[in-house]
Design a protein around this motif. Structure first.
Motif, PDB file in Angstrom:
ATOM      1  N   ASP A   1      12.953   0.202   7.416  1.00  0.00           N
ATOM      2  CA  ASP A   1      11.559   0.613   7.477  1.00  0.00           C
ATOM      3  C   ASP A   1      10.768  -0.497   8.132  1.00  0.00           C
ATOM      4  O   ASP A   1      11.063  -1.671   7.962  1.00  0.00           O
ATOM      5  N   GLY A   2       9.756  -0.140   8.862  1.00  0.00           N
ATOM      6  CA  GLY A   2       8.945  -1.156   9.523  1.00  0.00           C
ATOM      7  C   GLY A   2       9.549  -1.568  10.841  1.00  0.00           C
ATOM      8  O   GLY A   2       9.091  -2.494  11.481  1.00  0.00           O
TER       9      GLY A   2
ATOM     10  N   GLY B   1       8.092  -9.322   9.258  1.00  0.00           N
ATOM     11  CA  GLY B   1       7.842  -8.301  10.269  1.00  0.00           C
ATOM     12  C   GLY B   1       7.576  -8.889  11.640  1.00  0.00           C
ATOM     13  O   GLY B   1       7.690 -10.100  11.864  1.00  0.00           O
TER      14      GLY B   1
ATOM     15  N   SER C   1      -2.271  -9.180   9.780  1.00  0.00           N
ATOM     16  CA  SER C   1      -2.020  -7.870   9.162  1.00  0.00           C
ATOM     17  C   SER C   1      -0.520  -7.629   9.124  1.00  0.00           C
ATOM     18  O   SER C   1       0.001  -6.861   9.911  1.00  0.00           O
TER      19      SER C   1
ATOM     20  N   ARG D   1       3.129  -6.413   8.499  1.00  0.00           N
ATOM     21  CA  ARG D   1       3.809  -5.184   8.087  1.00  0.00           C
ATOM     22  C   ARG D   1       5.284  -5.560   7.916  1.00  0.00           C
ATOM     23  O   ARG D   1       6.026  -5.633   8.881  1.00  0.00           O
TER      24      ARG D   1
ATOM     25  N   THR E   1       9.198  -5.874   7.396  1.00  0.00           N
ATOM     26  CA  THR E   1      10.368  -5.066   7.715  1.00  0.00           C
ATOM     27  C   THR E   1      11.254  -5.037   6.476  1.00  0.00           C
ATOM     28  O   THR E   1      11.499  -6.072   5.858  1.00  0.00           O
TER      29      THR E   1
END
Lengths: 292, 292
Positions: free
Chosen positions: B8-9, B90, B101, B103, B105
């Protein structure tokens, strides 16, 4: 977020989630700047990267790395570009044991370089995290930078620009992204590798230039007191060149040696201009000005 | 080389070369075993992973990790599977400064577990590489495992199975893949986190089981002499459970406490069977045997 990327040993432009560079930080990297499409001190960077890969048991062909640089620079040139070259152990089954038939992953990624990176003054704070001279990783540009990330976060929270690592014995090692130098009278000192220091290419260039400028330049262990007593303290790395340290843990540092630091910066910039044919500050050489 | 993977990510089933997990080792991971499709000590693993992510400034939702586990186990089950869960900072621009910001992984990768991993005896050698208690990474399951990789290589070259890390002060810390315990009479000791030790989930389970078996179990600093004088020395991790250390630097270690170690192993295996509904050794529970 970034410029051109060249990847070998991986499928397409992505990395396998089983690459040991990701799963174990099992790899080394290098960062340099190319001016006018020419890597500055490229052969020094290449030699160190190949040697560091060999130190962890990986074989990388210099020409292979040159190919990656050329591919990325063909897209990025002639704008000044930061090239990050990463070599990992490659894809492997889980576990951290030696890989039988390793196929290293080689990544070259470009991002823009700006002259504003040159010489920006740095306020340092001493990190609570200590550097480990008994770790081979401390002398390698290894992928595992979490201590550096955490020290940088600590520095940012304290309103500083970078963090200084000491050894457990209290010796000065380096910052999260740079080697450190102290100037006192005509004596220029930087900590030896045995204090847990990565042998930076800019560090080596500065030692060479300092000797040619008549300074007694060499590797010597430093204490915090040596920084406080210095005529000037500065950081070096291959992206920022020389950056003066103006404060340590909130207290101003001396700048009596500022002219010497500026002379060293100029000497390195002149070498970059000679080697790359373009001045890092953006001035063109007379010949090119004529041609333009 | 591996089984099902859930990411995801990231885009598709690959990782961006600018992911800070790869470029900076900026992330943490967890390894557990699932029996019959049920993660053993899953909530302990989840709590530690979320806490360690938070310790480096990353927020991860437990339910998100559970989703990844479920997706991978849906493919791997009911065969026993090793689940490695990796959380990275990320994708980010270059540099090691805080990401505005972020995000993260999230990667969950399965590989087969075999009962042969249980209890295999270990010949240890003391590594020349020292563990750094002044590094937060030493208490985290951080991605940067290069020192471990190099120590494992050193151990393999010496014909050993694993390497033992000491602190600079000579205290026993851990092996490249496991926590370590020493049993002497009814006293079971394992080094405290302050000696540069990762708080292993299996280590916590063994401390709990040991107390319930009437042992005086706790965290205590250990010297090499304590290992040599012990009635039994063993390693713990979540894949191999308890593994006896039979030799240290070429000299045999005592096995007077072997029955106690076996009892601890059985106690942990019994808990796995209760929790997962399947015995790790491959025996089915009576109810399931009836149903089959």
């Amino acid at each position: 977020l970034s410029g051109p990327v060249w990847i070998d040993g991986a499928s397409g432009d992505r990395i396998e989630p089983t690459d040991r560079g990701l799963t174990l930080g099992d790899g080394v990297f290098d960062t340099l700047v190319a001016f006018g499409g020419v890597p500055f001190a490229g052969e020094r960077h290449l030699a160190r990267l190949v040697a560091q890969a060999a130190a962890i048991g990986m074989s990388v062909a210099p020409d292979h790395i040159r190919s990656g640089w050329a591919a990325v620079l063909a897209e990025a040139r002639p704008a000044p570009a930061i090239l990050r070259t990463t070599v990992t152990r490659g894809v492997a089954a889980r576990g951290l044991w030696p890989v039988e038939s390793p196929r290293p992953t080689l990544i070259v990624a470009a991002s823009p370089w700006s002259r504003q990176l040159l010489g920006a003054p740095v306020r340092l704070v001493t990190s609570t995290i200590r550097r480990n001279p008994a770790s081979p990783s401390a002398r390698l540009k290894a992928l595992g930078y979490l201590d550096h990330v955490l020290a940088a976060r600590e520095a940012a929270e304290k309103g500083a620009d970078d963090a200084l690592f000491l050894t457990p014995a209290g010796r000065v090692a380096c910052s999260t992204i740079a080697n450190i130098f102290a100037l006192r009278a005509d004596r220029l000192s930087t900590p030896p590798e045995s204090d847990g220091v990565m042998p930076g290419v800019m560090r080596a260039l500065v030692l060479k230039k300092a000797a040619s400028l008549g300074l007694a330049a060499g590797e010597r262990s430093l204490a915090l007191a040596d920084l406080i007593a210095a005529d000037a303290v500065f950081l070096t790395n291959s992206v920022r060149f020389l950056a003066p340290v103006v404060a340590l843990d909130g207290a101003a540092l001396a700048n009596r040696g500022g002219a010497v630091v500026a002379a060293l910066q100029q000497a390195v910039l002149a070498e970059a201009e000679r080697e790359c044919g373009v001045a890092p500050e953006g001035k063109l050489r007379p010949a090119e000005t004529d041609a333009a």
